[in-house]
Design a protein around this motif. Structure first.
Motif, PDB file in Angstrom:
ATOM      1  N   SER A  93      53.408  43.529  28.876  1.00 32.78           N
ATOM      2  CA  SER A  93      54.641  43.595  29.656  1.00 32.78           C
ATOM      3  C   SER A  93      55.329  42.237  29.771  1.00 32.78           C
ATOM      4  N   ILE A 143      50.595  47.405  27.666  1.00 31.28           N
ATOM      5  CA  ILE A 143      51.420  48.609  27.564  1.00 31.28           C
ATOM      6  C   ILE A 143      50.764  49.604  26.596  1.00 31.28           C
ATOM      7  N   ALA A 158      57.685  46.162  24.650  1.00 27.92           N
ATOM      8  CA  ALA A 158      56.440  45.440  24.899  1.00 27.92           C
ATOM      9  C   ALA A 158      56.431  44.165  24.068  1.00 27.92           C
TER      10      ALA A 158
END
Length: 134
Positions: free
Chosen positions: A73, A82, A117
Motif C-alpha cells: 500500500s 495488497i 499497489a
C-alpha cells in the motif's frame, strides 16, 4: 504515540493521498477514445506504448523477477501487503517514485493490475520505455 510508530502511518497516508489524486485525473482522461486527436495527444507526451501495440498509451509494462513479490500500500516494506505477484508475471506500471531502499534501489512502481499497489523496482524488470515519475 512515538514518532517511530507514527512514521509508517504518515507514509501510508501520503501514498493513499497520491493515489487518490491520480485516480480522478485518470478517470476523466480520454483513455478509451480511439480518436486520432486523443491518440496523438498521448503520443506527443512521450508516455508509454503506442495504441497500435494493443497497450494503453499511459501504462508501462514490467516482469516480476522475484520468486514471489509483495505488492504494498506504500513504497516501503512497512506498507500493508495488497497481494503477491509471482516470478514471470507481467504487470502494468502507472508511474515510479523513490521510496525505501531495497538492495541499492530506491525506486518503486505504482502498479495498476486490478488494484493500486506499490512494487519495488529492484524486483520488476521493465519492458520498453522507463516509466514516468509520479
Amino acid at each position: 504515540m512515538s514518532l517511530r510508530s507514527r512514521l509508517p502511518i504518515a507514509v501510508a497516508a501520503c501514498a493513499l493521498a497520491v493515489t487518490a489524486l491520480a485516480s480522478p485525473a485518470v478517470a476523466g482522461d480520454e483513455w478509451g477514445s480511439d480518436s486520432p486527436s486523443a491518440s496523438g495527444n498521448h503520443q506527443n507526451q512521450g508516455q508509454g506504448q503506442s495504441q497500435g501495440q494493443g497497450q494503453h498509451p499511459r501504462l508501462y509494462r514490467g516482469v516480476v523477477t522475484a520468486s514471489s513479490l509483495a505488492l504494498r500500500s506504500a513504497p516501503n516494506r512497512g506498507g500493508q501487503i495488497i497481494r503477491w505477484a509471482e516470478r514471470g508475471e507481467v504487470v502494468s506500471i502507472f508511474c515510479r517514485t523513490n521510496g525505501q531502499n531495497i538492495q541499492g534501489n530506491r525506486q518503486w512502481y505504482l502498479l495498476t493490475d486490478g488494484t493500486w499497489a506499490w512494487g519495488s523496482a529492484r524486483y520488476i524488470r521493465t519492458t520498453g520505455t522507463t516509466p514516468r515519475w509520479c
